[in-house]
Design a protein around this motif. Structure first.
Motif, PDB file in Angstrom:
ATOM      1  N   MET A  60       0.809  -1.216   0.000  1.00 55.64           N
ATOM      2  CA  MET A  60       0.000   0.000   0.000  1.00 55.64           C
ATOM      3  C   MET A  60       0.850   1.277   0.000  1.00 55.64           C
ATOM      4  N   ILE A  61       1.951   1.297   0.724  1.00 55.55           N
ATOM      5  CA  ILE A  61       2.747   2.504   0.892  1.00 55.55           C
ATOM      6  C   ILE A  61       3.875   2.608  -0.144  1.00 55.55           C
ATOM      7  N   GLY A  62       4.328   1.488  -0.679  1.00 56.74           N
ATOM      8  CA  GLY A  62       5.452   1.467  -1.612  1.00 56.74           C
ATOM      9  C   GLY A  62       5.299   2.363  -2.827  1.00 56.74           C
ATOM     10  N   PRO A  63       4.191   2.283  -3.554  1.00 56.72           N
ATOM     11  CA  PRO A  63       4.058   3.161  -4.736  1.00 56.72           C
ATOM     12  C   PRO A  63       4.045   4.647  -4.387  1.00 56.72           C
ATOM     13  N   ILE A  64       3.519   4.999  -3.236  1.00 57.24           N
ATOM     14  CA  ILE A  64       3.485   6.403  -2.823  1.00 57.24           C
ATOM     15  C   ILE A  64       4.905   6.904  -2.567  1.00 57.24           C
ATOM     16  N   ILE A  65       5.698   6.099  -1.873  1.00 57.59           N
ATOM     17  CA  ILE A  65       7.083   6.481  -1.593  1.00 57.59           C
ATOM     18  C   ILE A  65       7.888   6.559  -2.890  1.00 57.59           C
ATOM     19  N   ALA A  66       7.669   5.597  -3.788  1.00 58.18           N
ATOM     20  CA  ALA A  66       8.382   5.608  -5.068  1.00 58.18           C
ATOM     21  C   ALA A  66       8.021   6.847  -5.885  1.00 58.18           C
ATOM     22  N   PHE A  67       6.755   7.236  -5.871  1.00 59.10           N
ATOM     23  CA  PHE A  67       6.343   8.443  -6.587  1.00 59.10           C
ATOM     24  C   PHE A  67       6.981   9.683  -5.979  1.00 59.10           C
ATOM     25  N   ALA A  68       7.048   9.744  -4.658  1.00 58.15           N
ATOM     26  CA  ALA A  68       7.679  10.893  -3.997  1.00 58.15           C
ATOM     27  C   ALA A  68       9.166  10.973  -4.344  1.00 58.15           C
ATOM     28  N   LEU A  69       9.844   9.829  -4.413  1.00 64.29           N
ATOM     29  CA  LEU A  69      11.256   9.817  -4.790  1.00 64.29           C
ATOM     30  C   LEU A  69      11.445  10.280  -6.236  1.00 64.29           C
ATOM     31  N   LEU A  70      10.572   9.822  -7.126  1.00 67.00           N
ATOM     32  CA  LEU A  70      10.665  10.267  -8.519  1.00 67.00           C
ATOM     33  C   LEU A  70      10.378  11.753  -8.654  1.00 67.00           C
ATOM     34  N   LEU A  71       9.440  12.254  -7.867  1.00 69.20           N
ATOM     35  CA  LEU A  71       9.143  13.675  -7.891  1.00 69.20           C
ATOM     36  C   LEU A  71      10.334  14.492  -7.394  1.00 69.20           C
ATOM     37  N   ALA A  72      10.986  14.021  -6.341  1.00 64.24           N
ATOM     38  CA  ALA A  72      12.182  14.708  -5.841  1.00 64.24           C
ATOM     39  C   ALA A  72      13.288  14.690  -6.886  1.00 64.24           C
ATOM     40  N   LEU A  73      13.459  13.568  -7.561  1.00 65.68           N
ATOM     41  CA  LEU A  73      14.458  13.462  -8.617  1.00 65.68           C
ATOM     42  C   LEU A  73      14.161  14.423  -9.759  1.00 65.68           C
ATOM     43  N   LEU A  74      12.907  14.533 -10.138  1.00 63.78           N
ATOM     44  CA  LEU A  74      12.512  15.433 -11.214  1.00 63.78           C
ATOM     45  C   LEU A  74      12.758  16.888 -10.830  1.00 63.78           C
ATOM     46  N   ILE A  75      12.403  17.271  -9.624  1.00 69.04           N
ATOM     47  CA  ILE A  75      12.619  18.643  -9.170  1.00 69.04           C
ATOM     48  C   ILE A  75      14.103  18.964  -9.114  1.00 69.04           C
ATOM     49  N   MET A  76      14.898  18.035  -8.581  1.00 66.61           N
ATOM     50  CA  MET A  76      16.348  18.261  -8.523  1.00 66.61           C
ATOM     51  C   MET A  76      16.946  18.392  -9.916  1.00 66.61           C
ATOM     52  N   SER A  77      16.443  17.615 -10.855  1.00 68.45           N
ATOM     53  CA  SER A  77      16.944  17.675 -12.227  1.00 68.45           C
ATOM     54  C   SER A  77      16.603  19.022 -12.872  1.00 68.45           C
ATOM     55  N   PHE A  78      15.376  19.496 -12.662  1.00 66.93           N
ATOM     56  CA  PHE A  78      14.996  20.796 -13.210  1.00 66.93           C
ATOM     57  C   PHE A  78      15.827  21.914 -12.613  1.00 66.93           C
ATOM     58  N   ILE A  79      16.071  21.862 -11.323  1.00 71.61           N
ATOM     59  CA  ILE A  79      16.883  22.892 -10.668  1.00 71.61           C
ATOM     60  C   ILE A  79      18.315  22.865 -11.209  1.00 71.61           C
ATOM     61  N   ARG A  80      18.884  21.668 -11.340  1.00 73.86           N
ATOM     62  CA  ARG A  80      20.257  21.552 -11.827  1.00 73.86           C
ATOM     63  C   ARG A  80      20.380  22.060 -13.257  1.00 73.86           C
ATOM     64  N   ARG A  81      19.422  21.718 -14.107  1.00 70.24           N
ATOM     65  CA  ARG A  81      19.482  22.186 -15.498  1.00 70.24           C
ATOM     66  C   ARG A  81      19.256  23.685 -15.595  1.00 70.24           C
ATOM     67  N   GLY A  82      18.405  24.224 -14.732  1.00 71.22           N
ATOM     68  CA  GLY A  82      18.204  25.672 -14.723  1.00 71.22           C
ATOM     69  C   GLY A  82      19.462  26.411 -14.320  1.00 71.22           C
ATOM     70  N   ARG A  83      20.143  25.910 -13.312  1.00 72.14           N
ATOM     71  CA  ARG A  83      21.399  26.533 -12.899  1.00 72.14           C
ATOM     72  C   ARG A  83      22.469  26.416 -13.973  1.00 72.14           C
ATOM     73  N   ALA A  84      22.487  25.285 -14.668  1.00 76.95           N
ATOM     74  CA  ALA A  84      23.477  25.092 -15.720  1.00 76.95           C
ATOM     75  C   ALA A  84      23.204  26.040 -16.888  1.00 76.95           C
ATOM     76  N   SER A  85      21.958  26.269 -17.212  1.00 73.19           N
ATOM     77  CA  SER A  85      21.661  27.172 -18.337  1.00 73.19           C
ATOM     78  C   SER A  85      21.922  28.622 -17.966  1.00 73.19           C
ATOM     79  N   ARG A  86      21.730  28.981 -16.707  1.00 72.12           N
ATOM     80  CA  ARG A  86      22.040  30.344 -16.264  1.00 72.12           C
ATOM     81  C   ARG A  86      23.549  30.594 -16.207  1.00 72.12           C
ATOM     82  N   ALA A  87      24.324  29.538 -15.961  1.00 70.32           N
ATOM     83  CA  ALA A  87      25.773  29.682 -15.859  1.00 70.32           C
ATOM     84  C   ALA A  87      26.403  29.912 -17.233  1.00 70.32           C
ATOM     85  N   ASP A  88      25.734  29.462 -18.275  1.00 69.63           N
ATOM     86  CA  ASP A  88      26.291  29.624 -19.643  1.00 69.63           C
ATOM     87  C   ASP A  88      26.072  30.961 -20.172  1.00 69.63           C
TER      88      ASP A  88
END
Length: 88
Positions: A60-88
């Motif tokens: 019951m709880i596993g898919p919710i935790i997995a979705f939260a981890l994927l959401l955190a990964l997606l947010i971190m990826s967007f932040i990292r790419r935004g910083r990389a594009s601003r640095a160029d």
């Protein structure tokens, strides 16, 4: 070893860890789901003893935790790419 292209930031270790943790939790949750299906069809009558309560909680709880981890990964990826594009 070759360097990554300039427009793509390098993949960090935490990104890999989050991705594999999410995948592992989804696989474990699917396994627990299949265990409950097999247990029900084989005639297990008492799901309140042994490891069955843990199997139900993971299922019951596993898919919710997995979705939260994927959401955190997606947010971190967007932040990292935004910083990389601003640095160029």
């Amino acid at each position: 070893m070759s360097t990554p292209p300039r427009d793509q930031p390098a993949v960090r270790r935490i990104d890999r860890v989050l991705a594999f943790m999410s995948l592992g939790i989804v696989v474990l949750s699917i396994g627990c789901f299949l265990a409950v299906i097999i247990g029900t069809s084989s005639g297990v009558e008492d799901f309140s003893t042994g490891a069955w309560p843990i199997v139900f909680v993971v299922q019951m709880i596993g898919p919710i935790i997995a979705f939260a981890l994927l959401l955190a990964l997606l947010i971190m990826s967007f932040i990292r790419r935004g910083r990389a594009s601003r640095a160029d």
